[in-house]
Design an enzyme around this catalytic site. Structure first.
Site, mmCIF file in Angstrom:
data_model
loop_
_atom_site.group_PDB
_atom_site.id
_atom_site.type_symbol
_atom_site.label_atom_id
_atom_site.label_comp_id
_atom_site.label_asym_id
_atom_site.label_seq_id
_atom_site.Cartn_x
_atom_site.Cartn_y
_atom_site.Cartn_z
ATOM 1 N N HIS A 141 65.551 -1.322 51.006
ATOM 2 C CA HIS A 141 64.175 -0.871 51.304
ATOM 3 C C HIS A 141 63.188 -1.383 50.249
ATOM 4 O O HIS A 141 62.057 -1.738 50.570
ATOM 5 C CB HIS A 141 64.097 0.664 51.327
ATOM 6 C CG HIS A 141 64.458 1.279 52.644
ATOM 7 N ND1 HIS A 141 63.732 1.055 53.794
ATOM 8 C CD2 HIS A 141 65.449 2.132 52.996
ATOM 9 C CE1 HIS A 141 64.268 1.740 54.792
ATOM 10 N NE2 HIS A 141 65.314 2.393 54.331
ATOM 11 N N HIS A 160 71.648 0.462 50.847
ATOM 12 C CA HIS A 160 70.645 0.666 51.902
ATOM 13 C C HIS A 160 69.263 0.913 51.290
ATOM 14 O O HIS A 160 68.269 0.291 51.698
ATOM 15 C CB HIS A 160 71.082 1.845 52.792
ATOM 16 C CG HIS A 160 70.120 2.202 53.863
ATOM 17 N ND1 HIS A 160 70.392 2.027 55.207
ATOM 18 C CD2 HIS A 160 68.864 2.732 53.823
ATOM 19 C CE1 HIS A 160 69.343 2.418 55.920
ATOM 20 N NE2 HIS A 160 68.414 2.868 55.103
ATOM 21 N N GLU A 161 69.206 1.811 50.291
ATOM 22 C CA GLU A 161 67.907 2.135 49.678
ATOM 23 C C GLU A 161 67.372 0.956 48.862
ATOM 24 O O GLU A 161 66.168 0.698 48.838
ATOM 25 C CB GLU A 161 68.015 3.390 48.798
ATOM 26 C CG GLU A 161 68.496 4.649 49.504
ATOM 27 C CD GLU A 161 67.793 4.949 50.815
ATOM 28 O OE1 GLU A 161 66.600 4.624 50.961
ATOM 29 O OE2 GLU A 161 68.453 5.495 51.716
ATOM 30 N N CYS A 181 68.848 5.101 59.687
ATOM 31 C CA CYS A 181 67.722 4.991 58.751
ATOM 32 C C CYS A 181 66.591 5.860 59.280
ATOM 33 O O CYS A 181 66.280 5.804 60.474
ATOM 34 C CB CYS A 181 67.262 3.539 58.639
ATOM 35 S SG CYS A 181 65.812 3.351 57.584
HETATM 36 NI NI NI Z 1 66.533 3.668 55.445
#
Ligand code: NI
Length: 178
Positions: free
Chosen positions: A146, A142-143, A100
């Site tokens: 966030h 993953h995004e 990341c």
């Molecule tokens: Ni990331």
């Protein structure tokens, strides 16, 4: 288009839940996305979420094409995804040494759902939907995390499988050669 500074783990902006975009196709939104794409390319990210450059909005960009950080990863089309939603299509998970940009120099062995459906909007407000698997599915999850204030280390199943890239070189290389 400006490459922005990326917020790093510890910054409170990364643990907030992002707000939905209300107005599409505005100069502000176009500028944000241009900055995000420039920042992602400058840092060789596979993806970037708006909170990583300090913007509390549900906007992500991603795409992989000969990325030196993920040398053998499958290609993922360059995509702008706004106000996304995800549906998990099977309980099957895959593990990969994930990185990341907000956790520089570190990798963790992260389980992600192998097969997902996602949808959202592009910069003009056009609806996008796809069914994807493996690395593409991983990047989106993953995004998406966030945007909910969740960072990669929180997804590491066993914290013994987390550490510096420099110490994990062989494991990372083996993982991406599979
Ligand atoms: Ni990331």
């Amino acid at each position: 288009m400006t490459a922005k500074t990326i917020c790093k783990i510890g910054n409170d902006l990364l643990i907030k839940v992002s707000q939905p975009v209300i107005q599409f196709d505005t100069p502000t939104l176009h500028k944000l996305i241009a900055d995000m794409l420039t920042t992602m390319q400058a840092t060789h990210g596979a993806g970037l979420a708006a909170p990583q450059i300090g913007i509390n909005l549900q906007v992500m960009v991603f795409g992989v094409d000969n990325n030196p950080r993920y040398p053998t990863a499958e290609k993922v089309p360059q995509t702008v995804l706004i106000n996304p939603d995800i549906k998990i299509l099977s309980q099957e998970k895959t593990y990969l040494w994930e990185g990341c940009l907000s956790v520089p120099g570190l990798r963790g062995l992260v389980p992600r759902f192998k097969h997902i459906y996602y949808c959202g909007y592009d910069v003009k407000g056009n609806f996008i939907e796809r069914e994807v698997s493996d690395f593409h599915a991983r990047v989106v999850q993953h995004e998406y995390d966030h945007l909910n204030g969740i960072l990669m280390p929180q997804r590491v199943a066993d914290m013994r499988q987390f550490g510096f890239e420099s110490e994990l070189k062989e494991k990372i290389a083996a993982d991406y050669e599979k």
